[in-house]
Design a protein around this motif. Structure first.
Motif, PDB file in Angstrom:
ATOM      1  N   THR A   1      49.358  84.943  86.395  1.00  0.00           N
ATOM      2  CA  THR A   1      50.323  83.894  86.771  1.00  0.00           C
ATOM      3  C   THR A   1      50.031  83.268  88.085  1.00  0.00           C
ATOM      4  O   THR A   1      50.037  81.983  88.266  1.00  0.00           O
ATOM      5  N   LEU A   2      49.558  84.007  89.034  1.00  0.00           N
ATOM      6  CA  LEU A   2      49.498  83.402  90.450  1.00  0.00           C
ATOM      7  C   LEU A   2      48.183  82.454  90.193  1.00  0.00           C
ATOM      8  O   LEU A   2      48.074  81.437  90.712  1.00  0.00           O
ATOM      9  N   ASN A   3      47.075  83.077  89.548  1.00  0.00           N
ATOM     10  CA  ASN A   3      45.957  82.340  89.544  1.00  0.00           C
ATOM     11  C   ASN A   3      46.103  80.845  88.706  1.00  0.00           C
ATOM     12  O   ASN A   3      45.790  79.832  88.933  1.00  0.00           O
ATOM     13  N   GLN A   4      46.805  80.977  87.555  1.00  0.00           N
ATOM     14  CA  GLN A   4      47.392  79.963  86.770  1.00  0.00           C
ATOM     15  C   GLN A   4      47.931  78.947  87.812  1.00  0.00           C
ATOM     16  O   GLN A   4      47.944  77.549  87.356  1.00  0.00           O
ATOM     17  N   ALA A   5      48.941  79.494  88.422  1.00  0.00           N
ATOM     18  CA  ALA A   5      49.991  78.456  89.173  1.00  0.00           C
ATOM     19  C   ALA A   5      48.892  77.667  90.017  1.00  0.00           C
ATOM     20  O   ALA A   5      49.288  76.344  90.316  1.00  0.00           O
ATOM     21  N   LEU A   6      47.969  78.306  90.907  1.00  0.00           N
ATOM     22  CA  LEU A   6      47.225  77.621  91.890  1.00  0.00           C
ATOM     23  C   LEU A   6      46.313  76.627  91.086  1.00  0.00           C
ATOM     24  O   LEU A   6      46.119  75.482  91.622  1.00  0.00           O
ATOM     25  N   LEU A   7      45.844  77.001  89.975  1.00  0.00           N
ATOM     26  CA  LEU A   7      45.045  76.114  88.961  1.00  0.00           C
ATOM     27  C   LEU A   7      45.929  74.884  88.508  1.00  0.00           C
ATOM     28  O   LEU A   7      45.216  73.572  88.656  1.00  0.00           O
ATOM     29  N   ASN A   8      47.221  74.915  88.320  1.00  0.00           N
ATOM     30  CA  ASN A   8      47.842  74.014  87.701  1.00  0.00           C
ATOM     31  C   ASN A   8      48.161  72.960  89.083  1.00  0.00           C
ATOM     32  O   ASN A   8      48.016  71.797  88.897  1.00  0.00           O
ATOM     33  N   LEU A   9      48.310  73.459  90.234  1.00  0.00           N
ATOM     34  CA  LEU A   9      48.435  72.754  91.511  1.00  0.00           C
ATOM     35  C   LEU A   9      47.275  71.931  91.740  1.00  0.00           C
ATOM     36  O   LEU A   9      47.151  70.722  92.043  1.00  0.00           O
ATOM     37  N   ALA A  10      46.013  72.644  91.666  1.00  0.00           N
ATOM     38  CA  ALA A  10      44.780  71.947  91.929  1.00  0.00           C
ATOM     39  C   ALA A  10      44.435  70.917  90.892  1.00  0.00           C
ATOM     40  O   ALA A  10      44.277  69.770  91.284  1.00  0.00           O
ATOM     41  N   LEU A  11      44.824  71.064  89.683  1.00  0.00           N
ATOM     42  CA  LEU A  11      44.554  70.161  88.737  1.00  0.00           C
ATOM     43  C   LEU A  11      45.583  68.807  88.747  1.00  0.00           C
ATOM     44  O   LEU A  11      45.121  67.698  88.516  1.00  0.00           O
ATOM     45  N   ASN A  12      46.614  69.188  89.215  1.00  0.00           N
ATOM     46  CA  ASN A  12      47.537  67.899  89.570  1.00  0.00           C
ATOM     47  C   ASN A  12      47.279  67.273  90.564  1.00  0.00           C
ATOM     48  O   ASN A  12      47.177  65.946  90.643  1.00  0.00           O
ATOM     49  N   GLY A  13      46.588  67.825  91.612  1.00  0.00           N
ATOM     50  CA  GLY A  13      46.159  67.155  93.038  1.00  0.00           C
ATOM     51  C   GLY A  13      44.863  66.256  92.454  1.00  0.00           C
ATOM     52  O   GLY A  13      44.701  65.255  92.836  1.00  0.00           O
ATOM     53  N   ARG A  14      44.047  66.954  91.644  1.00  0.00           N
ATOM     54  CA  ARG A  14      43.097  66.150  90.789  1.00  0.00           C
ATOM     55  C   ARG A  14      43.530  64.956  90.272  1.00  0.00           C
ATOM     56  O   ARG A  14      42.850  63.753  90.496  1.00  0.00           O
ATOM     57  N   ASP A  15      44.219  65.023  89.451  1.00  0.00           N
ATOM     58  CA  ASP A  15      45.009  63.879  88.720  1.00  0.00           C
ATOM     59  C   ASP A  15      45.336  62.800  89.558  1.00  0.00           C
ATOM     60  O   ASP A  15      45.655  61.419  89.170  1.00  0.00           O
TER      61      ASP A  15
ATOM     62  N   HIS B   1      66.639  78.417 100.463  1.00  0.00           N
ATOM     63  CA  HIS B   1      66.623  79.332  99.547  1.00  0.00           C
ATOM     64  C   HIS B   1      67.611  80.646 100.028  1.00  0.00           C
ATOM     65  O   HIS B   1      66.832  81.645 100.525  1.00  0.00           O
ATOM     66  N   ARG B   2      68.614  80.681  99.546  1.00  0.00           N
ATOM     67  CA  ARG B   2      69.611  81.835 100.355  1.00  0.00           C
ATOM     68  C   ARG B   2      69.123  83.128  99.588  1.00  0.00           C
ATOM     69  O   ARG B   2      69.561  84.102 100.213  1.00  0.00           O
ATOM     70  N   SER B   3      68.439  83.146  98.513  1.00  0.00           N
ATOM     71  CA  SER B   3      68.080  84.196  97.693  1.00  0.00           C
ATOM     72  C   SER B   3      67.006  85.057  98.296  1.00  0.00           C
ATOM     73  O   SER B   3      66.917  86.495  97.889  1.00  0.00           O
ATOM     74  N   LEU B   4      66.255  84.392  99.070  1.00  0.00           N
ATOM     75  CA  LEU B   4      65.282  85.180  99.909  1.00  0.00           C
ATOM     76  C   LEU B   4      65.530  86.054 100.943  1.00  0.00           C
ATOM     77  O   LEU B   4      66.556  85.678 101.760  1.00  0.00           O
ATOM     78  N   ARG B   5      64.726  87.070 101.308  1.00  0.00           N
ATOM     79  CA  ARG B   5      65.126  87.696 102.188  1.00  0.00           C
ATOM     80  C   ARG B   5      64.112  87.453 103.570  1.00  0.00           C
ATOM     81  O   ARG B   5      62.839  87.182 103.430  1.00  0.00           O
ATOM     82  N   PRO B   6      64.713  87.445 104.795  1.00  0.00           N
ATOM     83  CA  PRO B   6      63.856  86.943 105.829  1.00  0.00           C
ATOM     84  C   PRO B   6      62.712  87.840 106.019  1.00  0.00           C
ATOM     85  O   PRO B   6      62.726  89.174 105.787  1.00  0.00           O
ATOM     86  N   GLY B   7      61.757  87.195 106.706  1.00  0.00           N
ATOM     87  CA  GLY B   7      60.541  88.161 107.034  1.00  0.00           C
ATOM     88  C   GLY B   7      59.302  87.381 106.830  1.00  0.00           C
ATOM     89  O   GLY B   7      59.115  86.165 106.827  1.00  0.00           O
ATOM     90  N   ARG B   8      57.967  88.094 106.840  1.00  0.00           N
ATOM     91  CA  ARG B   8      56.769  87.367 106.678  1.00  0.00           C
ATOM     92  C   ARG B   8      56.479  86.893 105.221  1.00  0.00           C
ATOM     93  O   ARG B   8      56.828  87.799 104.484  1.00  0.00           O
ATOM     94  N   TYR B   9      56.028  85.778 105.293  1.00  0.00           N
ATOM     95  CA  TYR B   9      55.725  85.246 103.870  1.00  0.00           C
ATOM     96  C   TYR B   9      54.184  84.673 103.938  1.00  0.00           C
ATOM     97  O   TYR B   9      53.542  84.042 105.045  1.00  0.00           O
ATOM     98  N   VAL B  10      53.412  84.903 102.707  1.00  0.00           N
ATOM     99  CA  VAL B  10      52.045  84.351 102.525  1.00  0.00           C
ATOM    100  C   VAL B  10      52.258  83.083 102.000  1.00  0.00           C
ATOM    101  O   VAL B  10      53.075  82.884 100.895  1.00  0.00           O
ATOM    102  N   VAL B  11      51.658  81.923 102.891  1.00  0.00           N
ATOM    103  CA  VAL B  11      51.932  80.629 102.422  1.00  0.00           C
ATOM    104  C   VAL B  11      50.676  80.161 101.854  1.00  0.00           C
ATOM    105  O   VAL B  11      49.848  80.198 102.442  1.00  0.00           O
ATOM    106  N   ILE B  12      50.416  79.732 100.579  1.00  0.00           N
ATOM    107  CA  ILE B  12      49.465  78.789 100.060  1.00  0.00           C
ATOM    108  C   ILE B  12      49.752  77.456  99.900  1.00  0.00           C
ATOM    109  O   ILE B  12      50.595  77.186  98.992  1.00  0.00           O
ATOM    110  N   ARG B  13      48.947  76.537 100.502  1.00  0.00           N
ATOM    111  CA  ARG B  13      49.427  75.177 100.527  1.00  0.00           C
ATOM    112  C   ARG B  13      48.294  74.406  99.757  1.00  0.00           C
ATOM    113  O   ARG B  13      47.090  74.512 100.029  1.00  0.00           O
ATOM    114  N   VAL B  14      48.580  73.619  98.781  1.00  0.00           N
ATOM    115  CA  VAL B  14      47.692  72.799  98.059  1.00  0.00           C
ATOM    116  C   VAL B  14      47.880  71.584  98.326  1.00  0.00           C
ATOM    117  O   VAL B  14      48.990  70.849  97.946  1.00  0.00           O
TER     118      VAL B  14
END
Length: 862
Positions: free
Chosen positions: A602-616, A641-654
């Motif tokens: 699902t992570l790979n598909q999510a990044l592909l969706n964001l990349a293809l949206n950027g292409r369009d 985002h109150r449900s998230l716990r504070p801490g380190r996050y890996v951020v992928i920006r497209v």
């Protein structure tokens, strides 16, 4: 100031009003009379001797001078009177000119303006203020040179600026901008230079008009012209349009194909006479006189718009040619291909000739009609809006029923959505011809795609509908196959990119292996080579995993610890064949140690969706940036985002450089099925799936505010909780069964190298291994050992007997025998079948030693 307001002529302060003409004459008259009387008196005294002559002469001279001065004063008074009259007349004319200027400015559709020699505005008339609804200088600036920011094309502005700097007149300077009320405005300016008596440039005087409506109308007209041309090119008939003066305006490709010898002449602007002469010359007519007469005859027929005629054209096919006059005096010419109909007509004519000797004229006519209908390649149906009254053989074949069985049945029963279609087709009985596509339903449930043409007919003296049915199922199937072929071409391009990457990895693996072979006595060199081989194989495994993700051939939805940097870098392989020309991909992975707990599919598909949206979003090209960082978000992020716990996050920006996302829809982009794309271009599920991936992984996805402003691209940030890098195993724990004994494993795989690798792993873990190269050999080894195996490790795809068939055969011998399946790819349905029974698991290849032993340990613990 307004150019319509002109100051009155100024008079010197304190000066006396000038004396009018009559007043000056009356003042000079006494002086003239006195001079005349004195001169006469002197002459009389001299004659009488009372005064001597010299004295009289002196007195006479003095009197004459007085008389001459008086006359000059009178003449000056007359001149002043005339000058005053001219001045009054000039002032009246000036007032009239001022009034005319004000009137012209008031009724002008635009506005007037004036600049000085430095090109700064001296005046801008009130019409511009009313148009802009604000101070014109806030938009136009203080000088003509400030207009450069409002001209869309830099080259165009450079030409106008050169004219302005040289003091030359200019016309149609077009500026465009957004008004204070949000309207898009287009204004057009004209100007002439003003020069002084010495010829020096004094500034500009000009006017401007609002060209917004004209520009929008021109854009709309061009759009409609493109739509009309596209529609005309889409019809199956040949179409050409000539203007009232006989020049070609529009011609579609079907028409050009009908005239291959003169196709190059069928271009807009050609006269009908030129086209006819070229056709005559290329068609073999000899003699200038014959060509001229033929051209004249065809011109006459063209202008008369006679009834449709049938003829065979230069492409060898028959056409029904009809010409119609347009409302503007032009001519439309339409070609309908009737080659098949002509062929049938010729066949029917031959049959009719043989029957004429024995059949009466009426029966011959009836037979001709029936033969024409029955032999027609299209289904022909007469429907009286209540039931089918007649159907030919072709219609019966299309609907898969006998023609007699069709008669009397309602038409709606043979069509999908029959009631709605029947209501639409019924209008043809009143003269409203219809042409549409629909699905026909055969009695056996088969669907056939039809083209249906409906026209007015008569049955039993009442109104009816004549339906012509054309079965286009095969044509649509061929079109579908063409589309699939195009998709396969895209897959081929992707395969080429993947092959390139795999060749790089195989080069590294093979190269380091050969280096290790050359000097096996050097342990450091061998260790370095082996480590590089392991890195290359891991990269190949990751690439294979992404390929399986892309093709939905992974068999698990479980989350696992994933190294994000290699996954992001490997996206380039899949995006390369999917992105348009002119789009560059920039991969920025700052944190090589970033790991997250996520489903890699699902992570790979999510990044592909964001990349293809950027292409369009970048139809004209640009840069698509995929950046990876590890961050600690600020408090505002966790407030959103109150449900998230504070801490380190890996951020992928497209991030793309496209058109951006308007503010009014930014709150809706995460909704399922919401899309701004054209029908057929998107489902509206892409961003919804990205949102679901983030939620499933305990993270969030956001549209960045700064880069996402409309018109400046968009940036999506996927936040996933960071996890620690998994520790590297130092060795293999023994794989024991009951009482601490090593497990006995039946190992089945048709690849020798894979089987040797797996055997070494299992033996290093303390197992006893029996090998087999396929399912049949595995059954033999099983029976030879008396079934004394603790587990079976088997490949799925093997010759002679595959893994699933082996499992079924082993079930008859031991239903409780644990089986671990290994496979390079499998669909979810296949995986479900393999693991349906308890005591079976499936692991994807390539498998690491740790993963293999962990799976076996889980199986043996059941």
């Amino acid at each position: 100031m307004d150019v319509a307001d002109t100051d009155r002529p100024l008079r010197t302060a304190g000066a006396a009003e000038p004396v009018s003409g009559p007043s000056r004459l009356s003042a000079a008259l006494p002086c003239v009379l006195g001079g005349l009387i004195g001169f006469g008196t002197l002459l009389a005294l001299s004659a009488s001797g009372r005064i001597d002559l010299p004295a009289a002469a002196a007195l006479a001279v003095a009197g004459g001078l007085s008389l001459w001065g008086a006359l000059r004063a009178g003449s000056a008074a007359s001149a002043l009177a005339r000058s005053d009259a001219a001045l009054v007349e000039a002032l009246d004319e000036l007032d009239g000119l001022r009034a005319r200027a004000r009137d012209f400015a008031a009724v002008s559709p635009g506005w007037l303006w004036e600049t000085g020699s430095d090109h700064r505005y001296l005046s801008l008339s009130g019409g511009l203020t009313a148009l802009l609804r604000c101070d014109p200088r806030t938009i136009f600036g203080d000088s003509l040179f400030d207009l450069g920011t409002l001209v869309a094309d830099e080259a165009t502005w450079a030409e106008y600026r050169a004219d302005i700097e040289a003091g030359r007149p200019f016309r149609d300077l077009e500026v465009s901008f957004e008004g204070v009320d949000g309207r898009d405005l287009v204004l057009r300016l004209n100007a002439v230079p003003v020069r002084g008596a010495d010829g020096r440039f004094r500034g500009y005087r000009g006017c401007g008009v609002d060209a917004t409506a004209e520009t929008l109308a021109l854009v709309e007209a061009r759009f409609m012209q493109a739509v009309v041309h596209d529609a005309i090119d889409s019809v199956s008939e040949g179409f050409v349009l000539f203007s009232a003066d006989g020049r070609l305006l529009i011609c579609n490709e079907q028409y050009r194909r009908a005239y291959p010898t003169i196709a190059d002449m069928l271009t807009p602007g050609r006269s009908f006479a030129e086209i006819l002469r070229a056709a005559a010359e290329r068609g073999g007519l000899e003699g200038a006189d014959d060509i001229g007469a033929w051209v004249e005859q065809r011109l006459t027929r063209h202008l008369q718009h006679s009834a449709p005629v049938d003829g065979r054209l230069s492409d060898g096919r028959w056409y029904r040619i009809s010409e119609h006059a347009t409302g503007t005096g032009g001519v439309v010419k339409i070609l309908m291909d009737i080659t098949e109909l002509k062929t049938r007509e010729e066949e029917l004519a031959q049959q009719t000739a043989r029957l004429e000797q024995t059949v009466a004229a009426l029966r011959e006519s009836e037979l001709r009609y029936r033969q024409l209908v029955e032999l027609a390649p299209y289904g022909i149906v007469i429907w009286d809006r209540a039931a089918i009254r007649f159907a030919n053989g072709a219609a019966a074949a299309i609907l898969d029923m006998a023609a007699e069985a069709l008669e009397g049945r309602p038409l709606a029963g043979f069509l999908e959505d029959g009631d709605a279609l029947a209501a639409m087709l019924a209008g043809a009985a009143d003269g409203e011809e219809q042409r549409l596509e629909c699905d026909a339903l055969r009695p056996d449930g088969e669907r056939r795609r039809l083209e249906v043409a409906a026209s007015q007919a008569v049955y039993a003296g009442g109104p009816a509908v004549l339906l012509v049915l054309n079965d286009i199922t095969d044509r649509r199937r061929v079109e579908g196959e063409l589309q699939r072929a195009q998709k396969m071409e895209a897959v081929g391009r992707m395969a080429g990119g993947i092959a390139h990457e795999f060749n790089n990895m195989l080069t590294a693996i093979g190269g380091f292996a050969r280096l290790a072979e050359r000097n096996p006595a050097d342990p450091d060199r061998v260790l370095t080579c082996v480590q590089e081989i392991a890195k290359a194989s891991e990269r190949a495994a990751a690439l294979t995993g992404q390929l399986l993700d892309f093709s939905h051939r992974r068999v698990t939805d479980e989350r696992e610890v994933v190294a994000v940097a290699p996954l992001v870098r490997d996206l380039r392989v899949f995006l390369k064949p999917l992105l348009s020309a002119g789009i560059d991909v920039a991969i920025l992975a700052e944190d090589e140690g970033a790991h997250v707990l996520v489903n890699p599919v699902t992570l790979n598909q999510a990044l592909l969706n964001l990349a293809l949206n950027g292409r369009d979003a970048m139809p004209h090209g640009g840069t698509l940036t995929i950046a990876l960082t590890t961050e600690v978000p600020d408090d505002a992020f966790f407030a959103r985002h109150r449900s998230l716990r504070p801490g380190r996050y890996v951020v992928i920006r497209v991030t793309d450089q496209g058109t951006g996302i308007p503010a009014e829809i930014r709150d809706r982009i995460w909704e399922p099925f919401f899309t701004t794309k054209e029908p057929g271009k998107g489902t509206g599920l892409g961003l919804w799936m990205v949102y679901g991936t983030a939620q499933q992984s305990g993270g969030a996805v956001e549209l960045e505010d700064v880069a996402g402003e409309a018109g400046h691209g968009a940036s999506f940030a996927l936040y996933l909780p960071a996890v620690d890098t998994p520790a590297e195993p130092t060795g293999f724990d023994p794989l024991h069964v009951a009482e601490g004994e090593g497990a006995v494993i039946l190992l089945v795989d048709d690849e020798d190298s894979v089987r040797r690798y797996l055997r070494l792993v299992l033996e290093e873990a303390g197992c006893t291994v029996v090998e087999a190269s396929d399912g049949q050999e595995a059954l033999t080894r099983y029976d030879e050992a008396g079934g004394l195996f603790d587990a079976v490790v088997s490949d799925v795809s093997m010759p002679r007997m595959n893994g699933l068939e082996l499992a079924r055969a082993l079930e008859t011998r031991n239903q409780l025998l644990p089986i671990l399946f290994l496979t390079g790819y499998a669909s979810r349905e296949t995986a479900a079948g393999l693991t349906a029974q308890e005591g079976r698991q499936i692991v994807m290849k390539p498998v690491t030693p740790e993963r293999l032993l962990a799976a076996l340990r889980d199986l043996l613990a059941l």
